[in-house]
Design an enzyme around this catalytic site. Sequence first.
Site, PDB file in Angstrom:
ATOM      1  N   CYS A  99     100.804  93.386 -22.032  1.00 53.18           N
ATOM      2  CA  CYS A  99     102.054  94.168 -21.973  1.00 53.18           C
ATOM      3  C   CYS A  99     102.355  94.881 -23.293  1.00 53.18           C
ATOM      4  O   CYS A  99     103.165  95.804 -23.322  1.00 53.18           O
ATOM      5  CB  CYS A  99     103.218  93.289 -21.560  1.00 53.18           C
ATOM      6  N   ASN A 102     107.628  95.409 -13.782  1.00 53.00           N
ATOM      7  CA  ASN A 102     106.808  95.366 -14.991  1.00 53.00           C
ATOM      8  C   ASN A 102     105.443  95.996 -14.698  1.00 53.00           C
ATOM      9  O   ASN A 102     104.630  95.409 -13.982  1.00 53.00           O
ATOM     10  CB  ASN A 102     106.662  93.896 -15.425  1.00 53.00           C
ATOM     11  N   HIS A 152     109.507  97.378 -23.631  1.00 51.44           N
ATOM     12  CA  HIS A 152     108.708  96.950 -22.487  1.00 51.44           C
ATOM     13  C   HIS A 152     109.654  96.397 -21.412  1.00 51.44           C
ATOM     14  O   HIS A 152     110.617  95.703 -21.731  1.00 51.44           O
ATOM     15  CB  HIS A 152     107.729  95.866 -22.952  1.00 51.44           C
TER      16      HIS A 152
END
Length: 330
Positions: free
Chosen positions: A114, A285, A255
């Site tokens: 990520c 996500n 993020h």
Amino acid sequence: MAKRAIITGVGHYAPPHIMTNHDIEKLVDTNDEWIVSRTGIRERRILDKELGTSYMGVEAIKMLMKDKDLDPKDIDAIIVATVTPDTIFPSTSCRIQEAIGAVNAFGVDLNAACSGFVYALMTGASYIETGRYKKVLVVGADKMSSILNFKDRATCVLFGDGAGVVLLEPGDDPDSGVLDCVLRSDGSGKDCLYMEAGGSLHPASHETVDKEMHFIYQDGRTVFKFAVTRMADVSAEILERNNISGSDLRYFIPHQANLRIIEAAAKRMKLEPEQVVVNIERYGNTTAGTIPLALSEVYYSGGLKKGDLLVFSAFGAGFTWGSALVRWAI
Ligand code: COA
């Protein structure tokens, strides 16, 4: 004076197929209220089964090339941050390089989960700062649906598919472009967030498939605890070491893993809600895709002007985490 790397173009792609929380309620024992209150996610995009991550990267680059009127022959390098490459090799960046006709570019993939986009941005900026390269594409893209277990409610509600890209070019102003980066890793997190099989430790076999080892696994509670402090730490650190306060920022583009993690970082930076870019409710996500996708949406909605200060921050598997300070230069 060494050149700065400035972001001169952006693009993004989200597949048209929408999977809502209500759609997921039909697959696992969960509900819209739980998902929204714990994560902020309402829906996510799912890419067609027969397409790979490179497809989304190419579509994002096409958007950028159209906006910039960019000739692919002028691109020097393509860095692709992803944990869901089309194939382990050849790299997704080579596939993208061929698909867009960037015949003079080299391509390399980068895996920092990520945090991949922040790591790749720093890598691309360093290529530019050496003076060796003039046009570097930095892509963040993930087809998380390809590694999700739609029988595991602890993970399948969290992720989605998407991609974004930025173009880096040299700039002369020392106060514009990618100004600073903080990157961190802590390999002790390897047992909290991973995909066990498919690499050299556990190559694909009947056993790995039977044991469902080709899916993402996450100890959500532990990851949450690390993410909430570490992402806030690096977000605060990059402000402090550049003598900037939260009120100097135009946007914080974090993020998008969990709205509560984003809010904790924003609170630590003393930001107003309108400074914090959030699109998690629409995409979930998308791993390496989240930050460039969000940045591109802000850009195309007319929200950015020359001189705006931005902070990108991320936390992901590894563990990896980091932040970048950017002054918008176009
Ligand atoms: N629907 C309904 N209930 C669920 C559920 C779901 N999709 N997933 C888990 N639950 C249940 C659990 O089984 C647990 O039940 P129990 O109390 O009876 O044991 C309860 O909800 C609470 O689970 P918990 O895991 O403690 O929830 P949480 O508040 O920590 O939220 C996450 C879970 C995954 C949303 C959260 O931990 C998280 O966001 N983690 C970090 C993710 C992240 O940032 N990843 C970063 C890198 S990409």
